[in-house]
Design a protein around this motif. Structure first.
Motif, short mmCIF file in Angstrom:
data_model
loop_
_atom_site.label_atom_id
_atom_site.label_comp_id
_atom_site.label_asym_id
_atom_site.label_seq_id
_atom_site.Cartn_x
_atom_site.Cartn_y
_atom_site.Cartn_z
N ASN A 163 0.81 -1.20 0.00
CA ASN A 163 0.00 0.00 0.00
C ASN A 163 0.85 1.27 0.00
OD1 ASN A 163 -2.55 -1.29 0.05
ND2 ASN A 163 -2.16 -1.83 2.18
N LEU A 164 2.09 1.17 -0.48
CA LEU A 164 2.98 2.32 -0.49
C LEU A 164 2.35 3.51 -1.20
CD1 LEU A 164 5.77 3.68 -0.17
CD2 LEU A 164 6.38 2.66 -2.37
N LEU A 165 1.84 3.29 -2.40
CA LEU A 165 1.31 4.42 -3.16
C LEU A 165 0.00 4.92 -2.58
CD1 LEU A 165 2.20 3.56 -6.85
CD2 LEU A 165 3.41 4.95 -5.18
N TRP A 166 -0.71 4.07 -1.82
CA TRP A 166 -1.87 4.58 -1.09
C TRP A 166 -1.42 5.68 -0.13
CZ3 TRP A 166 -6.84 4.29 -1.78
CH2 TRP A 166 -7.39 3.20 -2.45
N LEU A 167 -0.34 5.43 0.60
CA LEU A 167 0.14 6.41 1.57
C LEU A 167 0.57 7.69 0.88
CD1 LEU A 167 2.22 4.00 3.84
CD2 LEU A 167 -0.10 4.87 4.22
N ILE A 168 1.22 7.56 -0.25
CA ILE A 168 1.64 8.74 -0.99
C ILE A 168 0.42 9.52 -1.48
CG2 ILE A 168 2.89 9.54 -3.02
CD1 ILE A 168 4.61 7.01 -2.79
N ILE A 203 -2.63 0.57 -14.07
CA ILE A 203 -3.87 1.33 -14.13
C ILE A 203 -4.30 1.66 -12.71
CG2 ILE A 203 -6.33 1.20 -14.71
CD1 ILE A 203 -5.61 -0.45 -17.10
N ALA A 204 -4.72 2.89 -12.48
CA ALA A 204 -5.18 3.30 -11.17
C ALA A 204 -6.31 2.39 -10.71
CB ALA A 204 -5.65 4.76 -11.20
N GLY A 205 -6.22 1.90 -9.49
CA GLY A 205 -7.22 0.99 -8.97
C GLY A 205 -6.86 -0.47 -9.14
N ALA A 222 12.38 -11.83 -7.49
CA ALA A 222 11.70 -11.24 -6.34
C ALA A 222 10.53 -10.40 -6.86
CB ALA A 222 12.66 -10.38 -5.53
N GLU A 223 9.40 -10.45 -6.14
CA GLU A 223 8.22 -9.67 -6.54
C GLU A 223 7.93 -8.59 -5.50
OE1 GLU A 223 4.82 -12.01 -7.47
OE2 GLU A 223 5.78 -12.98 -9.20
N PHE A 224 7.44 -7.45 -6.00
CA PHE A 224 7.14 -6.30 -5.16
C PHE A 224 5.71 -5.83 -5.45
CE2 PHE A 224 11.65 -6.55 -5.82
CZ PHE A 224 12.20 -6.27 -4.57
N PRO A 225 4.74 -6.28 -4.66
CA PRO A 225 3.37 -5.82 -4.87
C PRO A 225 3.26 -4.33 -4.55
CG PRO A 225 3.44 -7.79 -3.47
CD PRO A 225 4.83 -7.27 -3.57
N LEU A 226 2.57 -3.58 -5.39
CA LEU A 226 2.39 -2.15 -5.16
C LEU A 226 0.95 -1.81 -4.80
CD1 LEU A 226 4.65 -0.51 -7.88
CD2 LEU A 226 5.16 -0.99 -5.49
N GLY A 227 -0.01 -2.38 -5.53
CA GLY A 227 -1.40 -2.05 -5.24
C GLY A 227 -1.70 -0.60 -5.55
N LEU A 228 -1.97 -0.27 -6.81
CA LEU A 228 -2.16 1.12 -7.23
C LEU A 228 -3.54 1.62 -6.81
CD1 LEU A 228 -0.66 0.85 -10.82
CD2 LEU A 228 0.49 1.56 -8.71
N PRO A 229 -3.62 2.65 -5.99
CA PRO A 229 -4.92 3.18 -5.58
C PRO A 229 -5.55 4.01 -6.69
CG PRO A 229 -3.16 4.48 -4.61
CD PRO A 229 -2.51 3.33 -5.31
N PRO A 230 -6.85 4.29 -6.61
CA PRO A 230 -7.51 5.08 -7.66
C PRO A 230 -6.94 6.49 -7.81
CG PRO A 230 -9.12 3.96 -6.27
CD PRO A 230 -7.79 3.81 -5.61
N HIS A 231 -6.33 7.03 -6.76
CA HIS A 231 -5.89 8.43 -6.76
C HIS A 231 -4.68 8.71 -7.64
CE1 HIS A 231 -7.92 7.41 -3.00
NE2 HIS A 231 -8.36 8.65 -2.98
N LEU A 251 6.77 4.49 -16.17
CA LEU A 251 5.38 4.04 -16.12
C LEU A 251 4.47 5.26 -16.08
CD1 LEU A 251 5.61 1.30 -13.33
CD2 LEU A 251 6.14 1.07 -15.77
N VAL A 252 3.49 5.28 -16.97
CA VAL A 252 2.40 6.24 -16.86
C VAL A 252 1.20 5.46 -16.35
CG1 VAL A 252 0.85 7.82 -18.07
CG2 VAL A 252 3.27 7.68 -18.72
N ILE A 253 0.71 5.84 -15.17
CA ILE A 253 -0.40 5.13 -14.56
C ILE A 253 -1.70 5.62 -15.18
CG2 ILE A 253 -1.56 4.56 -12.41
CD1 ILE A 253 1.11 5.02 -10.99
#
Length: 612
Positions: free
Chosen positions: A3-8, A513-515, A568-577, A608-610
């Motif tokens: 949830n890194l990008l959620w926090l950002i 993609i966002a979300g 190695a995998e790094f989940p990001l979980g892109l939020p809608p914002h 990357l362009v989200i």
């Protein structure tokens, strides 16, 4: 980390995701048509159109095959294609690499199954399902079969309610599995009356809703309250829930419609009056006045009961009232209450579990939700999903009209529905809705259409719409694209540098993609068990160090983990914002033979362009 990008995103001001409809202007295209079939061939990256009627061939259906390559439509010369037809169905059979066509009407109503492999048409089978029109099909990738439902019987003209499965060789009728049902008796019910605003009717043998002629007084509104004890069903998700009321008194002519609401607050049967009644809303359903004859009347309350059982909202029951309480004739609905006789006619809530048989239908739409492994079918007012063995009703319908088109956006993992209409006043909808497996959400309006078709072009990341009829009843030849305002993109920037296993790789899992909660980065070709990392920056400033190029822009957010095997995998979980954000990423791993300062092996860097 996930949830890194959620926090950002919490500290940033960004626009929500947006989708847009744009008309494409290809150099060539099929003639305007309706009642045709369209599917996306993922192996050849082509959208295929076959048949249809309208101005394409006057009063006769067509037998032409067209393909879309992302820029233009091409008429494909074919030898011995299927006979001209309309009102047929087509789906792409991924396992066999063929577009499958069944049924439709041309010289006659067909029961032939044809396959298009990109070069020629082949008759695969005759028979199986009955001769039919208006049916729909979708490919089930989990079970590797084409699923067909509904339609109009080609000879007797009744609505079909069978599910058929195509395995590449033959059709099989899916066996019906009876659902398990449970009847829950009413636990409290009563009437409240505006004229007798302080009176309680909890012990009355009936419940009334509508406008009553009060003895010695005016015509006043009355409302009927019902509550059911579902405490033993907490956490249970029924496939269907039905409110059943036994109407005891004929309803006179001119009865206005009734509205059904969820009650918001607690109430006690023996104390409830007009003056003390709880709040209610929103409106769950409006329905025409029940027919005049006494007997059981049924109302679908599936969504509300699910919300109760799953804790989405508190269970305080329902209330029925006139659609127009302050006007109209005195035509109340009177039904047996929980204290009425005989006991067999008292209110009940019937919950069904497991299979549900959708009604026979001919104006529906179907698509396959690859993320959830379900075929989704939308009828007028209801949404169903095929589990592989049976249908489940999972929600209401986003529209109240037929001949809408459905497609599945594989990148955004959404079912997209557009258009639909009715013969009354020539109405054609411009609405676009999206289904995420739980909720229908309205999106950007598009062209007014019905009897059109849609398919998702996975190679170009676009939902393609073609044909259909507009508000002027014209058969359209337009091509429209439904896509993000900001498309997602991945661009290779600078190369990486060697380690013990060569140059490490950086790949994306899913589309940025966002979300997209499943989006992740994978670093490959690193030493097994070594410390691996990815760095994330929001600008780029490449620095050449020891023959390597490092994305040196700050701030540089580093995520680390231990490699599992050589990756190695790094989940990001892109939020809608984060729609529209530019993100620069680079990865690597600790490696004593690495080219970067003899300590690290680095991947290439990506821009990357989200997307929306």
């Amino acid at each position: 980390m996930r949830n890194l990008l959620w926090l950002i995103a919490l500290t940033a001001s960004v626009s929500p995701a947006q989708m847009t409809w744009t008309e494409s202007m290809p150099a060539s295209h099929p003639a305007g048509r309706i009642n045709f079939a369209m599917a996306y061939d993922s192996a050849r990256e082509r959208v295929v159109v076959f048949g249809g009627d309208g101005i394409v061939s006057g009063s006769s259906p067509a037998a032409d095959t067209w393909e879309w390559d992302g820029d233009d439509w091409t008429l494909i010369p074919t030898v011995a294609p299927p006979p001209r037809r309309a009102l047929h169905a087509m789906a792409y059979d991924e396992a066999r690499g063929e577009c499958i066509v069944f049924g439709g009407i041309g010289p006659n109503v067909s029961n032939g199954t044809w396959a298009w492999d990109g070069v020629s048409w082949t008759l695969r089978s005759v028979g199986g399902p009955p001769r039919s029109t208006h049916h729909k099909m979708a490919y089930d990738a989990v079970r590797e079969c084409v699923v067909m439902y509904g339609g109009l019987h080609g000879v007797s003209h009744y609505l079909l309610e069978d599910t058929w499965l195509w395995d590449g060789t033959s059709w099989t009728l899916a066996p019906s599995v009876p659902p398990f049902s449970q009847s829950v008796p009413v636990s409290a019910d009563t009437t409240v009356d505006e004229w007798l605003s302080t009176s309680n009717f909890g012990l009355d043998p009936d419940v009334r809703a509508g406008r009553m002629i009060a003895i010695g007084g005016p015509t006043t509104p009355t409302r009927g309250y019902f509550r059911f004890d579902l405490s033993s069903w907490i956490g249970v998700n029924p496939s269907r829930a039905t409110l059943r009321l036994y109407q005891t008194t004929p309803v006179g002519a001119g009865c206005v419609s009734k509205d059904l609401y969820a009650v918001n607050d607690a109430w006690i049967e023996s104390q409830l009056t007009w003056d003390t009644q709880p709040s209610y809303g929103p409106n769950l359903v409006s329905f025409s006045c029940p027919d005049s004859s006494p007997g059981w009347k049924e109302f679908d309350v599936t969504t509300l009961v699910r919300d109760w059982n799953l804790g989405v909202r508190e269970n305080h029951g329902l209330v029925i009232r006139d659609g127009f309480e302050l006007a109209g004739p005195a035509r109340p609905v009177v039904c047996t209450s929980g204290e009425g006789l005989p006991a067999s006619q008292r209110p009940e809530l019937v919950m069904e579990f497991g299979p549900v048989q959708p009604p026979g239908t001919a104006n529906h739409a179907m698509a396959y939700d690859a993320a959830r492994g379900r075929v989704v079918m939308v009828t007028i007012g209801a949404t169903y999903e095929w589990t592989g063995s049976h249908w489940e009703q999972v929600g209401g319908g986003p529209v109240a009209w037929g001949h809408a088109a459905l497609g599945y956006d594989t990148d955004r993992e959404r079912i997209v529905l557009h258009g639909g209409g009715t013969n009354q006043f020539g109405f054609r909808s411009t609405e676009t809705w999206e289904w995420d497996g739980f909720t229908w959400t309205p999106y950007t309006a598009g062209p007014a259409r019905w009897k059109h078709a849609m398919a998702y072009d996975q190679a170009r990341h676009q939902m393609l719409l073609f044909g259909g009829e507009d508000t002027q009843s014209s058969d359209m030849d337009e091509t429209w694209l439904y896509e993000p305002t900001v498309p997602a993109s991945i661009t290779l920037l600078d190369p990486g540098c060697n380690g013990s296993n060569g140059i490490p790789t950086l790949t994306t899992i899913g589309v940025p993609i966002a979300g997209n909660s499943e989006f992740a980065l994978r670093v490959g070709n690193v030493l097994p068990g070594a410390l691996a990392f990815v760095g994330i920056a929001f600008d780029t400033f490449p620095i050449a160090v020891g023959g390597c190029v490092v994305n040196g822009e700050l701030p540089w957010i580093a995520l680390t983990t231990t490699a599992s095997g050589s990756f190695a995998e790094f989940p990001l979980g892109l939020p809608p914002h984060v729609a529209g954000w530019d993100v620069y990423v680079q990865g690597g791993g600790v490696d004593p033979n690495g080219s970067f300062l003899n300590v690290l092996a680095l991947t290439e860097s990506l821009h990357l362009v989200i997307g929306d």
